[in-house]
Design a protein around this motif. Structure first.
Motif, PDB file in Angstrom:
ATOM      1  N   ALA A 166       0.826  -1.212   0.000  1.00 23.36           N
ATOM      2  CA  ALA A 166       0.000   0.000   0.000  1.00 23.36           C
ATOM      3  C   ALA A 166       0.857   1.258   0.000  1.00 23.36           C
ATOM      4  CB  ALA A 166      -0.938  -0.003   1.203  1.00 23.36           C
ATOM      5  N   VAL A 167       1.998   1.219   0.684  1.00 20.21           N
ATOM      6  CA  VAL A 167       2.874   2.392   0.742  1.00 20.21           C
ATOM      7  C   VAL A 167       3.540   2.619  -0.614  1.00 20.21           C
ATOM      8  CG1 VAL A 167       4.931   3.383   1.829  1.00 20.21           C
ATOM      9  CG2 VAL A 167       3.227   2.197   3.221  1.00 20.21           C
ATOM     10  N   TYR A 168       3.989   1.544  -1.250  1.00 20.64           N
ATOM     11  CA  TYR A 168       4.544   1.684  -2.601  1.00 20.64           C
ATOM     12  C   TYR A 168       3.516   2.277  -3.558  1.00 20.64           C
ATOM     13  CZ  TYR A 168       8.995  -0.825  -2.041  1.00 20.64           C
ATOM     14  OH  TYR A 168      10.272  -1.194  -1.697  1.00 20.64           O
ATOM     15  N   ASP A 169       2.277   1.788  -3.476  1.00 23.82           N
ATOM     16  CA  ASP A 169       1.225   2.289  -4.364  1.00 23.82           C
ATOM     17  C   ASP A 169       1.001   3.786  -4.163  1.00 23.82           C
ATOM     18  OD1 ASP A 169       0.868  -0.234  -5.399  1.00 23.82           O
ATOM     19  OD2 ASP A 169      -0.882  -0.711  -4.160  1.00 23.82           O
ATOM     20  N   LEU A 170       1.033   4.234  -2.917  1.00 26.26           N
ATOM     21  CA  LEU A 170       0.808   5.653  -2.618  1.00 26.26           C
ATOM     22  C   LEU A 170       1.980   6.515  -3.075  1.00 26.26           C
ATOM     23  CD1 LEU A 170      -0.883   5.209   0.850  1.00 26.26           C
ATOM     24  CD2 LEU A 170      -1.908   6.399  -1.101  1.00 26.26           C
ATOM     25  N   ILE A 171       3.193   6.009  -2.971  1.00 25.18           N
ATOM     26  CA  ILE A 171       4.363   6.747  -3.465  1.00 25.18           C
ATOM     27  C   ILE A 171       4.227   6.979  -4.966  1.00 25.18           C
ATOM     28  CG2 ILE A 171       6.853   6.653  -3.874  1.00 25.18           C
ATOM     29  CD1 ILE A 171       7.168   5.143  -1.283  1.00 25.18           C
ATOM     30  N   ILE A 172       3.823   5.919  -5.687  1.00 26.11           N
ATOM     31  CA  ILE A 172       3.643   6.046  -7.133  1.00 26.11           C
ATOM     32  C   ILE A 172       2.521   7.027  -7.451  1.00 26.11           C
ATOM     33  CG2 ILE A 172       3.029   4.801  -9.236  1.00 26.11           C
ATOM     34  CD1 ILE A 172       4.199   2.261  -7.900  1.00 26.11           C
ATOM     35  N   GLU A 173       1.397   6.878  -6.762  1.00 23.53           N
ATOM     36  CA  GLU A 173       0.226   7.728  -7.021  1.00 23.53           C
ATOM     37  C   GLU A 173       0.521   9.198  -6.741  1.00 23.53           C
ATOM     38  OE1 GLU A 173      -4.151   8.456  -4.968  1.00 23.53           O
ATOM     39  OE2 GLU A 173      -3.269   6.455  -4.893  1.00 23.53           O
ATOM     40  N   CYS A 174       1.196   9.473  -5.638  1.00 24.55           N
ATOM     41  CA  CYS A 174       1.432  10.864  -5.215  1.00 24.55           C
ATOM     42  C   CYS A 174       2.711  11.453  -5.798  1.00 24.55           C
ATOM     43  CB  CYS A 174       1.490  10.936  -3.691  1.00 24.55           C
ATOM     44  SG  CYS A 174      -0.029  10.441  -2.869  1.00 24.55           S
ATOM     45  N   LYS A 175       3.553  10.602  -6.415  1.00 23.14           N
ATOM     46  CA  LYS A 175       4.831  11.050  -6.986  1.00 23.14           C
ATOM     47  C   LYS A 175       5.715  11.690  -5.911  1.00 23.14           C
ATOM     48  CE  LYS A 175       3.152  11.695 -11.722  1.00 23.14           C
ATOM     49  NZ  LYS A 175       1.844  11.044 -11.519  1.00 23.14           N
ATOM     50  N   PHE A 176       5.830  10.999  -4.783  1.00 25.95           N
ATOM     51  CA  PHE A 176       6.671  11.459  -3.684  1.00 25.95           C
ATOM     52  C   PHE A 176       8.040  10.799  -3.768  1.00 25.95           C
ATOM     53  CE2 PHE A 176       3.371  12.887  -0.288  1.00 25.95           C
ATOM     54  CZ  PHE A 176       2.936  13.865  -1.159  1.00 25.95           C
ATOM     55  N   TYR A 177       8.942  11.240  -2.878  1.00 28.63           N
ATOM     56  CA  TYR A 177      10.323  10.759  -2.888  1.00 28.63           C
ATOM     57  C   TYR A 177      10.719  10.262  -1.496  1.00 28.63           C
ATOM     58  CZ  TYR A 177      10.326  13.404  -7.219  1.00 28.63           C
ATOM     59  OH  TYR A 177      10.017  13.877  -8.456  1.00 28.63           O
ATOM     60  N   ILE A 178      11.659   9.343  -1.491  1.00 31.21           N
ATOM     61  CA  ILE A 178      12.237   8.852  -0.238  1.00 31.21           C
ATOM     62  C   ILE A 178      13.464   9.684   0.089  1.00 31.21           C
ATOM     63  CG2 ILE A 178      13.252   6.865   0.934  1.00 31.21           C
ATOM     64  CD1 ILE A 178      11.706   5.060  -1.012  1.00 31.21           C
ATOM     65  N   LEU A 179      13.499  10.266   1.301  1.00 30.24           N
ATOM     66  CA  LEU A 179      14.634  11.091   1.713  1.00 30.24           C
ATOM     67  C   LEU A 179      15.568  10.371   2.681  1.00 30.24           C
ATOM     68  CD1 LEU A 179      13.062  14.633   2.314  1.00 30.24           C
ATOM     69  CD2 LEU A 179      13.728  13.519   0.171  1.00 30.24           C
ATOM     70  N   LYS A 180      15.038   9.348   3.360  1.00 31.45           N
ATOM     71  CA  LYS A 180      15.857   8.610   4.332  1.00 31.45           C
ATOM     72  C   LYS A 180      15.137   7.309   4.650  1.00 31.45           C
ATOM     73  CE  LYS A 180      18.231   9.140   8.823  1.00 31.45           C
ATOM     74  NZ  LYS A 180      19.620   9.101   8.313  1.00 31.45           N
TER      75      LYS A 180
END
Length: 285
Positions: A73-87
């Motif tokens: 679910a977290v991967y899906d939301l990252i893709i949907e929202c176009k967010f980035y991992i900072l740490k």
């Protein structure tokens, strides 16, 4: 596209946390942002929405467990929202069976916890089911399950949560360290809508897709091998909206500042049907 900051990762900020006080997500927040201000939310989606609306600067969420796998679910939301991992942070996870004062393990009939925690304690729960006929019921958060048990009038229910929840919510620990594996770790990530890379970034996360034909995935893996980059993760999952097409989650042990990394990524992208760069970040413990 990415903004490089030649300084350590910040210790403060307004942080959206998926859980309540006593949750493992709170522990991860405090390690990543020791001087941060935490706001609690009751779903992964709500964390993303808080960051998207600028109510919070960052979000902290679980993305993978060493035993129970990825949190899709977290991967899906990252893709949907176009967010980035900072740490990212590897957090050791300990689970306890918590119940109201006076309850006994022999009388527990129902156990509540997050589905990931239930999965991580499957052997213990199977044993409890064999002895007591106990049912396991998913709850949205481990600490929230403990809080619910503490406020209940029932004495035959329990929660699986962290040892801290025993003290926070006035519960007895009927069994400790009930996770199936002692080396039980959950990887938490810090997300942002801003593509920033801090000093010490040593991991890269990608999502790729390739044609459904012989050798397509091997071509991508050969590019990574050719550049002598270590791959820590390769996981396939069905591509949303498609029939039997797959995307791949990759984690590489390198930095955009390392020689050859950018050319490697360009070459991977040229051989992919999908290519999403999730971030270049430091992994802590």
């Amino acid at each position: 596209m990415f903004k490089y900051i030649n300084s350590d990762f910040p210790v403060n900020g307004i942080v959206a946390c998926s859980g309540i006080e006593g949750s493992n997500a709170q522990a991860a927040c405090m390690k990543i942002f020791p001087e941060g201000k935490i706001s609690y939310f009751n779903s992964f989606k709500a964390v993303f929405e808080a960051v998207a609306s600028d109510n919070c600067e960052y979000g902290v969420l679980p993305i993978e467990n060493s035993f129970n796998g990825s949190v899709r679910a977290v991967y899906d939301l990252i893709i949907e929202c176009k967010f980035y991992i900072l740490k990212s942070l590897l957090l050791p996870i300990r689970h306890c069976l918590l119940a109201k004062h006076g309850a006994k393990i022999e009388t527990i009939k129902t156990v509540y916890s997050h589905s990931q925690a239930l999965g991580q304690c499957s052997k213990f729960l199977d044993s409890l089911t064999d002895k007591n006929g106990a049912k396991k019921i998913p709850f949205w958060n481990t600490a929230a399950a403990a809080k619910m048990v503490s406020e209940s009038d029932e004495n035959d229910i329990a929660a699986i949560a962290s040892p801290l929840c025993s003290e926070l919510y006035g519960l007895d620990c009927l069994a400790s360290d009930i996770q199936d594996q002692n080396n039980n770790y959950t990887k938490f990530i810090c997300i942002s809508k801003n593509p920033v890379i801090y000093k010490g970034a040593d991991h890269i996360s990608l999502i790729t897709g390739c044609n459904n034909e012989p050798g397509a995935l091997n071509k991508i893996l050969s590019i990574i091998s050719k550049h002598n980059v270590n791959m820590n993760k390769l996981e396939s999952c069905p591509k949303a909206g498609s029939q039997f097409e797959y995307i791949f989650f990759l984690e590489l042990e390198t930095s955009l500042k390392a020689n050859g990394t950018n050319s490697m990524l360009d070459e991977i992208q040229q051989n992919c049907t999908d290519f999403i760069f999730l971030g270049n970040y430091e992994q802590g413990r």
